[in-house]
Design an enzyme around this catalytic site. Structure first.
Site, PDB file in Angstrom:
ATOM      1  N   HIS A   1     -67.352  60.840 -12.792  1.00  0.00           N
ATOM      2  CA  HIS A   1     -68.701  60.855 -12.211  1.00  0.00           C
ATOM      3  C   HIS A   1     -69.407  59.518 -12.397  1.00  0.00           C
ATOM      4  O   HIS A   1     -70.604  59.465 -12.658  1.00  0.00           O
ATOM      5  CB  HIS A   1     -69.542  61.986 -12.828  1.00  0.00           C
ATOM      6  CG  HIS A   1     -69.079  63.364 -12.459  1.00  0.00           C
ATOM      7  ND1 HIS A   1     -69.419  63.977 -11.274  1.00  0.00           N
ATOM      8  CD2 HIS A   1     -68.269  64.232 -13.120  1.00  0.00           C
ATOM      9  CE1 HIS A   1     -68.867  65.172 -11.212  1.00  0.00           C
ATOM     10  NE2 HIS A   1     -68.152  65.350 -12.323  1.00  0.00           N
TER      11      HIS A   1
ATOM     12  N   ASP B   1     -66.806  65.931 -18.048  1.00  0.00           N
ATOM     13  CA  ASP B   1     -66.256  66.961 -17.162  1.00  0.00           C
ATOM     14  C   ASP B   1     -65.547  66.354 -15.960  1.00  0.00           C
ATOM     15  O   ASP B   1     -65.791  65.212 -15.575  1.00  0.00           O
ATOM     16  CB  ASP B   1     -67.362  67.896 -16.683  1.00  0.00           C
ATOM     17  CG  ASP B   1     -68.380  67.181 -15.807  1.00  0.00           C
ATOM     18  OD1 ASP B   1     -68.759  66.044 -16.171  1.00  0.00           O
ATOM     19  OD2 ASP B   1     -68.800  67.737 -14.773  1.00  0.00           O
ATOM     20  N   GLU B   2     -64.687  67.150 -15.378  1.00  0.00           N
ATOM     21  CA  GLU B   2     -64.073  66.903 -14.073  1.00  0.00           C
ATOM     22  C   GLU B   2     -63.495  65.486 -13.933  1.00  0.00           C
ATOM     23  O   GLU B   2     -63.766  64.780 -12.957  1.00  0.00           O
ATOM     24  CB  GLU B   2     -65.095  67.148 -12.961  1.00  0.00           C
ATOM     25  CG  GLU B   2     -65.567  68.586 -12.864  1.00  0.00           C
ATOM     26  CD  GLU B   2     -66.527  68.814 -11.723  1.00  0.00           C
ATOM     27  OE1 GLU B   2     -66.361  69.821 -11.002  1.00  0.00           O
ATOM     28  OE2 GLU B   2     -67.456  67.999 -11.541  1.00  0.00           O
ATOM     29  N   VAL B   3     -62.683  65.061 -14.888  1.00  0.00           N
ATOM     30  CA  VAL B   3     -62.063  63.747 -14.798  1.00  0.00           C
ATOM     31  C   VAL B   3     -60.812  63.845 -13.916  1.00  0.00           C
ATOM     32  O   VAL B   3     -59.880  64.597 -14.218  1.00  0.00           O
ATOM     33  CB  VAL B   3     -61.692  63.213 -16.196  1.00  0.00           C
ATOM     34  CG1 VAL B   3     -61.063  61.826 -16.077  1.00  0.00           C
ATOM     35  CG2 VAL B   3     -62.927  63.167 -17.087  1.00  0.00           C
TER      36      VAL B   3
END
Length: 529
Positions: free
Chosen positions: A262, A322-324
């Site tokens: 992100h 998160d969400e790598v």
């Protein structure tokens, strides 16, 4: 079951007798009657008790007194009631506030006490609290108890309340990257958070689309990463204003700078920070997450988070995690070589763990605690025992209740957000599903459940900006607020529906354009604000 039913019946009787149906969130203990006392605005005052630790000059309460006078009475002239209307001759001229411990110049914290006792009867009109933060919660309850007759006279009923929050962390997340939210929208949200007894503003300030935080250490981040460096940024003065505005309402500011994923908006202003992606043997011209193999990355993070730690005074920072997306890392030959040298094999979760552990060590050195998203735990990153894990994924890889069980079984403190993503909307009373979530409905010991310190409602910004933020948030976020404040036994939907509808009408009266819950109307809909 019979005990719970009796308890609810007593609550309902008390609410109806005491005109307390607009109380939101519902107190832990309340006893009211239909005995009522008139309040005449020109005679009424908030007053410090002579032995209170807080006295005139206490900014938190002095400003709260003025706010609540304006919210209650405005600037109109209010006449005395018709004698035929009066049930009691005793007039309420003041509310006396006693705070047991000093703290007017401090910031609220996770450990801050928010309990209060409110007594309205023939002998006294008294608000007692341990701290100024509890006094703020009691003032909000007092303001919701005051009602106005059709003739225009204000009344409050005889009432006894003992109240405290069920959970110490009751948060609301705003995303100011995907759509920039002007300062006025943030301040307005803080006002309604205080009306709802939320106490944490989770500021998800930056993300892939834009970097609106104006860094004095790395000004190019904003100049090149924001939507517009002249209009769509948060200056140092803006940040100070948000923090102080929140403090005066008993609200902590938990800022989030999410890495290593992100972070696309970081790249233009920090060359070399992001990972170059490859197509075959050549760079593709695109970039992935933060590059975790360079010393320069950690030098940058050390300097940046030193600034962040000085600007944001809360003990905790939210570090994301998160969400790598590992695909870019997998494509990069330098990262592949680094993985071999470190003995990571092809397990890119180990590379992620290497980065996050190094970052957490940096932040810890600045005397800060941290909150991370659940992937950090799921990917077995080695984190300090006092790390707070925020559970946000509803089902994959496990249900959020199973995730809470796993997190607390590992002795970490947890926050719940998964069922409270308010950016998701459906036609009809979707607040009911939000309201019926029980945060502790997982298999675990009492010691595990004590590690759940609260939760957050989240308003992500893909399809939300200042044009629709307020009606999408309110009064729906109030359902989360009550679940985190009130007793776990307060779950009757009929009881909640009536009170939340009345609370929505009160928000309209206070100038908040909260959306309707059902068919009907509020008297305040067509009043001038």
């Amino acid at each position: 079951m019979a005990g719970s039913a009796l308890w609810f019946f007593l609550l309902l009787a008390a609410a109806l007798a005491g005109r307390a149906t607009a109380l939101w969130p519902w107190p832990q203990y309340i006893q009211t009657s239909d005995l009522r006392y008139p309040i005449f605005p020109h005679n009424f005052q908030f007053q410090y008790h002579v032995s209170s630790a807080a006295q005139p000059g206490c900014s938190v309460l002095d400003e709260a007194f003025q706010r609540y006078r304006d919210l209650l009475f405005g600037s109109d002239f209010w006449h005395r009631p018709d004698p035929a209307e009066k049930q009691h001759t005793l007039e309420i001229n003041s509310l006396v506030i006693h705070v047991a411990t000093p703290g007017c110049d401090q910031l609220p914290s996770l450990e801050s006490a928010e309990n209060y006792t409110l007594t309205i009867n023939d002998e006294q009109n008294f608000l007692f609290s341990e701290t100024v933060w509890g006094a703020l919660r009691g003032l909000e309850t007092f303001s919701q108890l005051v009602w106005r007759s059709p003739e225009g006279t204000f009344f409050i009923n005889k009432t006894e309340i003992e109240d405290f929050p069920r959970f110490p962390h009751r948060g609301l997340l705003l995303d100011t990257s995907r759509h920039y939210l002007p300062l006025s929208s943030i301040l307005n949200t803080l006002d309604v958070m205080a009306y709802s007894k939320f106490n944490v503003f989770h500021w998800h300030m930056v993300d892939d689309p834009s970097f609106p935080y104006e860094s004095f250490t790395f000004p190019e981040l904003t100049r090149k990463g924001s939507y517009n460096p002249a209009t769509h940024i948060y200056t140092a003065q803006d940040v100070k204003e948000v923090i102080e505005y929140a403090r005066l309402r008993g609200i902590r500011v938990l800022v989030e700078f999410d890495t290593p994923g992100h972070t696309q908006s970081w790249g233009p202003g920090a060359p070399g920070l992001l990972t170059p992606c490859y197509s075959g043997s050549q760079p593709s011209g695109t970039f992935g997450p933060v590059n975790p193999i360079l010393n320069s990355t950690y030098e940058f993070m050390s300097t940046f988070f030193l600034e962040v730690s000085s600007v944001f005074p809360d003990f905790y920072l939210h570090l994301g995690g998160d969400e790598v997306d590992f695909s870019c890392w997998k494509s990069n030959p330098d990262i592949q070589d680094f993985m071999k040298k470190k003995g990571f094999g092809n397990d890119f979760k180990k590379l992620e763990s290497f980065y996050i552990q190094t970052l957490l060590d940096i932040v810890s050195a600045y005397g800060k605690g941290y909150v991370v998203w659940q992937e950090v735990f799921d990917n077995k990153v080695k984190v300090r025992p006092d790390t707070i894990i925020q559970v946000w994924r509803e089902e994959a890889p496990v249900s959020y209740m199973k995730e809470l069980e796993l997190v607390t079984n590992a002795s970490f403190r947890a926050l719940l957000s998964a069922p409270w993503y308010l950016n998701h909307i459906t036609y009809g009373p979707d607040w009911e599903k939000v309201y019926m979530v029980e945060p502790l409905a997982f298999d675990g010991t009492p010691e595990q459940k004590a590690l759940v310190i609260g939760g957050e409602a989240c308003m992500w910004g893909e399809y939300v900006d200042s044009t629709n933020l307020v009606p999408r948030l309110w009064p729906r976020a109030g359902a989360v607020a009550e679940r985190l404040w009130s007793s776990k036994l307060v779950t009757n939907l009929d009881f909640a529906s009536k009170r939340l509808a009345d609370f929505r009408c009160e928000l309209l009266r206070r100038g908040i354009q909260a959306q309707p819950l059902n068919v009907g109307y509020c008297e305040q809909e067509f009043e001038e604000t």
